[in-house]
Scaffold this active site. Structure first.
Site, PDB file in Angstrom:
ATOM      1  N   ARG A 101      -8.822  -0.621   4.280  1.00  0.00           N
ATOM      2  CA  ARG A 101      -7.994   0.457   3.726  1.00  0.00           C
ATOM      3  C   ARG A 101      -6.618  -0.076   3.340  1.00  0.00           C
ATOM      4  O   ARG A 101      -5.999   0.384   2.402  1.00  0.00           O
ATOM      5  CB  ARG A 101      -7.798   1.567   4.772  1.00  0.00           C
ATOM      6  CG  ARG A 101      -9.035   2.338   5.096  1.00  0.00           C
ATOM      7  CD  ARG A 101      -8.709   3.558   5.906  1.00  0.00           C
ATOM      8  NE  ARG A 101      -7.648   4.341   5.268  1.00  0.00           N
ATOM      9  CZ  ARG A 101      -7.219   5.508   5.728  1.00  0.00           C
ATOM     10  NH1 ARG A 101      -7.733   6.012   6.837  1.00  0.00           N
ATOM     11  NH2 ARG A 101      -6.271   6.178   5.115  1.00  0.00           N
ATOM     12  N   ARG A 157      -4.797  10.633   4.478  1.00  0.00           N
ATOM     13  CA  ARG A 157      -3.699  11.580   4.643  1.00  0.00           C
ATOM     14  C   ARG A 157      -2.660  11.446   3.544  1.00  0.00           C
ATOM     15  O   ARG A 157      -1.990  12.408   3.193  1.00  0.00           O
ATOM     16  CB  ARG A 157      -3.009  11.337   5.992  1.00  0.00           C
ATOM     17  CG  ARG A 157      -3.807  11.625   7.195  1.00  0.00           C
ATOM     18  CD  ARG A 157      -2.953  11.345   8.378  1.00  0.00           C
ATOM     19  NE  ARG A 157      -1.579  11.699   8.095  1.00  0.00           N
ATOM     20  CZ  ARG A 157      -1.123  12.920   7.923  1.00  0.00           C
ATOM     21  NH1 ARG A 157      -1.959  13.913   7.993  1.00  0.00           N
ATOM     22  NH2 ARG A 157       0.127  13.161   7.658  1.00  0.00           N
ATOM     23  N   CYS A 183      -5.404  12.202  12.627  1.00  0.00           N
ATOM     24  CA  CYS A 183      -6.162  10.946  12.498  1.00  0.00           C
ATOM     25  C   CYS A 183      -6.064  10.244  13.849  1.00  0.00           C
ATOM     26  O   CYS A 183      -5.520  10.785  14.809  1.00  0.00           O
ATOM     27  CB  CYS A 183      -5.598  10.093  11.369  1.00  0.00           C
ATOM     28  SG  CYS A 183      -3.978   9.475  11.743  1.00  0.00           S
ATOM     29  N   ASP A 235       4.290   0.448  12.095  1.00  0.00           N
ATOM     30  CA  ASP A 235       3.110  -0.179  11.483  1.00  0.00           C
ATOM     31  C   ASP A 235       2.954  -1.643  11.876  1.00  0.00           C
ATOM     32  O   ASP A 235       1.956  -2.264  11.520  1.00  0.00           O
ATOM     33  CB  ASP A 235       3.175  -0.070   9.952  1.00  0.00           C
ATOM     34  CG  ASP A 235       2.991   1.353   9.500  1.00  0.00           C
ATOM     35  OD1 ASP A 235       3.208   1.633   8.311  1.00  0.00           O
ATOM     36  OD2 ASP A 235       2.658   2.203  10.342  1.00  0.00           O
ATOM     37  N   LYS A 250       0.847  -1.209   0.000  1.00  0.00           N
ATOM     38  CA  LYS A 250       0.000   0.000   0.000  1.00  0.00           C
ATOM     39  C   LYS A 250       0.876   1.249   0.000  1.00  0.00           C
ATOM     40  O   LYS A 250       0.656   2.167  -0.785  1.00  0.00           O
ATOM     41  CB  LYS A 250      -0.874   0.003   1.239  1.00  0.00           C
ATOM     42  CG  LYS A 250      -1.567   1.337   1.521  1.00  0.00           C
ATOM     43  CD  LYS A 250      -2.463   1.313   2.740  1.00  0.00           C
ATOM     44  CE  LYS A 250      -1.762   1.597   4.024  1.00  0.00           C
ATOM     45  NZ  LYS A 250      -1.454   3.006   4.293  1.00  0.00           N
ATOM     46  N   ASN A 251       1.891   1.276   0.867  1.00  0.00           N
ATOM     47  CA  ASN A 251       2.683   2.498   1.062  1.00  0.00           C
ATOM     48  C   ASN A 251       3.727   2.714  -0.011  1.00  0.00           C
ATOM     49  O   ASN A 251       4.469   3.696   0.030  1.00  0.00           O
ATOM     50  CB  ASN A 251       3.307   2.507   2.457  1.00  0.00           C
ATOM     51  CG  ASN A 251       2.229   2.693   3.520  1.00  0.00           C
ATOM     52  OD1 ASN A 251       1.084   3.032   3.204  1.00  0.00           O
ATOM     53  ND2 ASN A 251       2.580   2.426   4.762  1.00  0.00           N
ATOM     54  N   ARG A 283      -0.063  14.443  13.106  1.00  0.00           N
ATOM     55  CA  ARG A 283       0.532  14.202  11.786  1.00  0.00           C
ATOM     56  C   ARG A 283       0.635  15.466  10.935  1.00  0.00           C
ATOM     57  O   ARG A 283       0.072  15.580   9.860  1.00  0.00           O
ATOM     58  CB  ARG A 283      -0.234  13.090  11.078  1.00  0.00           C
ATOM     59  CG  ARG A 283      -0.243  11.829  11.934  1.00  0.00           C
ATOM     60  CD  ARG A 283      -0.880  10.660  11.289  1.00  0.00           C
ATOM     61  NE  ARG A 283      -0.028  10.132  10.213  1.00  0.00           N
ATOM     62  CZ  ARG A 283      -0.432   9.127   9.433  1.00  0.00           C
ATOM     63  NH1 ARG A 283      -1.636   8.617   9.591  1.00  0.00           N
ATOM     64  NH2 ARG A 283       0.355   8.676   8.488  1.00  0.00           N
TER      65      ARG A 283
HETATM   66  C1  EPZ Z   1       4.069   6.941   6.523  1.00  0.00           C
HETATM   67  O1  EPZ Z   1       3.262   7.965   7.065  1.00  0.00           O
HETATM   68  C2  EPZ Z   1       3.157   5.744   6.332  1.00  0.00           C
HETATM   69  N1  EPZ Z   1       2.095   6.071   5.376  1.00  0.00           N
HETATM   70  C3  EPZ Z   1       2.568   5.332   7.680  1.00  0.00           C
HETATM   71  O2  EPZ Z   1       1.792   4.155   7.465  1.00  0.00           O
HETATM   72  C4  EPZ Z   1       3.702   5.008   8.641  1.00  0.00           C
HETATM   73  O3  EPZ Z   1       3.181   4.694   9.900  1.00  0.00           O
HETATM   74  C5  EPZ Z   1       4.648   6.224   8.749  1.00  0.00           C
HETATM   75  O4  EPZ Z   1       5.124   6.596   7.442  1.00  0.00           O
HETATM   76  C6  EPZ Z   1       5.866   5.940   9.631  1.00  0.00           C
HETATM   77  O5  EPZ Z   1       6.574   4.850   9.109  1.00  0.00           O
HETATM   78  C7  EPZ Z   1       2.395   6.068   4.048  1.00  0.00           C
HETATM   79  O6  EPZ Z   1       3.517   5.808   3.641  1.00  0.00           O
HETATM   80  C8  EPZ Z   1       1.264   6.388   3.118  1.00  0.00           C
HETATM   81  P1  EPZ Z   1       6.024  10.289   8.731  1.00  0.00           P
HETATM   82  P2  EPZ Z   1       3.833   9.488   7.146  1.00  0.00           P
HETATM   83  O7  EPZ Z   1       5.920  11.566   7.957  1.00  0.00           O
HETATM   84  O8  EPZ Z   1       4.729   9.743   5.998  1.00  0.00           O
HETATM   85  C9  EPZ Z   1       5.961  13.491  12.247  1.00  0.00           C
HETATM   86  C10 EPZ Z   1      -0.027   2.724   7.696  1.00  0.00           C
HETATM   87  O9  EPZ Z   1      -0.512   2.171   8.683  1.00  0.00           O
HETATM   88  N2  EPZ Z   1       5.997  14.478  11.162  1.00  0.00           N
HETATM   89  O10 EPZ Z   1       7.206   9.410   8.507  1.00  0.00           O
HETATM   90  O11 EPZ Z   1       2.663  10.374   7.356  1.00  0.00           O
HETATM   91  C11 EPZ Z   1       4.674  12.679  12.241  1.00  0.00           C
HETATM   92  O12 EPZ Z   1       3.665  13.356  12.965  1.00  0.00           O
HETATM   93  C12 EPZ Z   1       0.392   4.177   7.771  1.00  0.00           C
HETATM   94  O13 EPZ Z   1       0.171   2.160   6.581  1.00  0.00           O
HETATM   95  C13 EPZ Z   1       6.052  15.835  11.487  1.00  0.00           C
HETATM   96  O14 EPZ Z   1       6.059  16.211  12.658  1.00  0.00           O
HETATM   97  O15 EPZ Z   1       4.705   9.423   8.467  1.00  0.00           O
HETATM   98  C14 EPZ Z   1       5.091  11.376  12.897  1.00  0.00           C
HETATM   99  O16 EPZ Z   1       5.056  11.560  14.291  1.00  0.00           O
HETATM  100  C15 EPZ Z   1       0.050   4.791   9.111  1.00  0.00           C
HETATM  101  N3  EPZ Z   1       6.086  16.750  10.481  1.00  0.00           N
HETATM  102  C16 EPZ Z   1       6.544  11.199  12.447  1.00  0.00           C
HETATM  103  O17 EPZ Z   1       6.996  12.509  12.035  1.00  0.00           O
HETATM  104  C17 EPZ Z   1       6.084  16.384   9.153  1.00  0.00           C
HETATM  105  O18 EPZ Z   1       6.121  17.271   8.275  1.00  0.00           O
HETATM  106  C18 EPZ Z   1       6.728  10.247  11.275  1.00  0.00           C
HETATM  107  O19 EPZ Z   1       5.829  10.638  10.279  1.00  0.00           O
HETATM  108  C19 EPZ Z   1       6.027  15.007   8.844  1.00  0.00           C
HETATM  109  C20 EPZ Z   1       6.005  14.078   9.860  1.00  0.00           C
END
Ligand code: EPZ
Length: 419
Positions: free
Chosen positions: A398, A93, A117, A305, A23-24, A122
């Site tokens: 999803r 998202r 969410c 995850d 998916k990702n 996020r």
């Molecule tokens: C990706 O989300 C994945 N989704 C998530 O999978 C996964 O849990 C996550 O990476 C972490 O591995 C997709 O790839 C579509 P991050 P993403 O930006 O990119 C903070 C699933 O279950 N952050 O790496 O949104 C954020 O709040 C989903 O398949 C900021 O503060 O995650 C989080 O605490 C859920 N500012 C941390 O960093 C930003 O601009 C990591 O987030 C961006 C992120």
């Protein structure tokens, strides 16, 4: 009546199951179609709600999407919109992944700011800061992120902490930028490398993907290509946990064992026997699992995850285990639901302490987010009395392709009603 999944646990799962496309990886790859005035054909695309949502968003932006059951053609030749509306973005998202490609291709983007969410606020501040470093003007208006740039310029970008979709957004923005972009402290997830490989097949010049430092040399345009989505490592890890919690013997085909080193290390420590080949993993549960601690971490650490799924496994372990969730601020929505099934879990801030119990009992529980719903399915499979009834099962659909059917093919007593 809304769809529900029912599980009567206590059956050791046995047999073979095939991992679907990730998916990702599929989601950023679909967004990448906006970068070229031609056809991007994606194979091994999983049949998921999130993939359908991304398809609807791209069609709204003028991308012609054709095909289904695994192969889709995306043609952005006549794409002419750059507005990603709230009612689509609020359901997923990952829609934010169109931000970088839209600015790169059209010089404009207006993307509804993704809300929080179930697992956390996020924010996307790191995405925005990086686009500004590349010369884009970015501002917020009426809940939308608006970005404008005549042509993005290559820049050196240091992420304050790794962000997976942030790295992917900026990579896609950089492939058409003027000059070279370097991303420091980039996310190293395999899905980032999958995107880079696809972009390079389209004529981009991305180096270092999969490491913390990625360099992109901008090109003037990309060319059509066909690309196959990598297997889903989180789905694969979920089946390893299913073999463990039921004391079964499950072989997962068409997966990438190398993507699961941290997960396999913890599963083996918990007493699950894991054999692996080039593209398969065999997981055998023994008796009661051993209590094992996990700390979630960006790749190559233990993936957040897989946290909820591993916790379900630990509810039946032979002692105390702790889960430290370092990535998201509230990714424990599965805990109260697991406790309804008899689990003994106490929370403090980002730490969960799990005292293994002798058995779990089936109960009515509610899915709250994607991986929490997988955790409830696993607990249902491990419950040795009663039936587990899971509501709000759309969360599961999803991110898992036909999980109930695949588990039933392994002998699991799991069925779905309603819908
Ligand atoms: C990706 O989300 C994945 N989704 C998530 O999978 C996964 O849990 C996550 O990476 C972490 O591995 C997709 O790839 C579509 P991050 P993403 O930006 O990119 C903070 C699933 O279950 N952050 O790496 O949104 C954020 O709040 C989903 O398949 C900021 O503060 O995650 C989080 O605490 C859920 N500012 C941390 O960093 C930003 O601009 C990591 O987030 C961006 C992120």
């Amino acid at each position: 009546m809304p769809e529900r999944v029912f599980i009567e646990g206590g059956v050791p799962l046995r047999g073979e199951v095939t991992a679907s496309g990730a998916k990702n990886s599929a989601l950023p790859l679909m967004a990448a179609s906006l970068l070229l005035p031609g056809e991007l054909v994606l194979e091994n695309v999983p049949g998921l709600r999130d993939v359908m949502t991304m398809r609807l968003l791209l069609e709204h932006l003028g991308v012609r999407c054709r095909g289904d059951n695994g192969t889709i053609s995306l043609d952005a030749s006549s794409a002419d919109m750059w507005d990603a509306p709230y009612d689509l973005v609020k359901t997923m998202r990952a829609s934010v992944l169109v931000l970088g490609p839209l600015v790169a291709r059209f010089g404009h983007a207006r993307v509804s700011q993704p809300g929080g969410c179930a697992i956390g606020a996020r924010p996307i501040n790191r995405h925005i800061k990086a686009l500004e470093a590349m010369g884009a003007a970015v501002w917020l208006e009426h809940g939308y992120v608006v970005a404008q740039a005549d042509r993005l310029k290559g820049a050196e970008i240091v992420f304050e902490a790794p962000t997976v979709t942030g790295t992917e957004n900026i990579m896609m923005a950089a492939v058409l930028a003027d000059g070279e972009t370097t991303m420091i402290n980039a996310a190293m997830e395999p899905e980032v490398a999958d995107l880079a490989e696809a972009l390079n097949a389209m004529g981009a010049r991305v180096e270092g993907a999969g490491t913390g430092e990625i360099r992109v040399k901008g090109v003037s345009s990309l060319v059509p290509t066909t690309y196959s989505v990598m297997p889903d490592r989180i789905e694969t890890g979920t089946y390893i946990a299913a073999a463990g919690i039921t004391g079964g013997d499950v072989t997962i085909l068409k997966c990438v064992p190398d993507h699961l080193k941290a997960v396999i290390e913890r599963m083996e420590k918990a007493g699950i026997a894991v054999d692996k080949g080039k593209d398969w993993i065999r997981a055998r549960g023994g008796g009661r699992t051993s209590a094992v601690d996990i700390i979630t971490d960006p790749y190559p650490g233990f993936p957040t995850d897989m946290q909820a799924q591993f916790m379900a496994l630990m509810t039946l372990s032979d002692g105390f285990s702790t889960v430290l969730e370092t990535i998201f601020e509230q990714r424990f929505m599965h805990v109260p639901e697991l406790c309804r099934m008899g689990a003994d879990i106490t929370l403090s801030e980002r730490r969960a302490v799990i005292q293994g119990v002798e058995s779990l009992s089936g109960a009515q529980v509610m899915a709250t987010d994607l991986r929490a719903s997988a955790s409830l399915v696993l607990a249902g499979l491990g419950a040795t009395e009663g039936v587990t009834e899971i509501s709000r099962i759309y969360h599961l659909d999803r991110g898992y392709e036909r999980l109930d059917e695949k588990l039933a093919s392994l002998g699991g007593r799991i069925w779905r009603t309603g819908g």
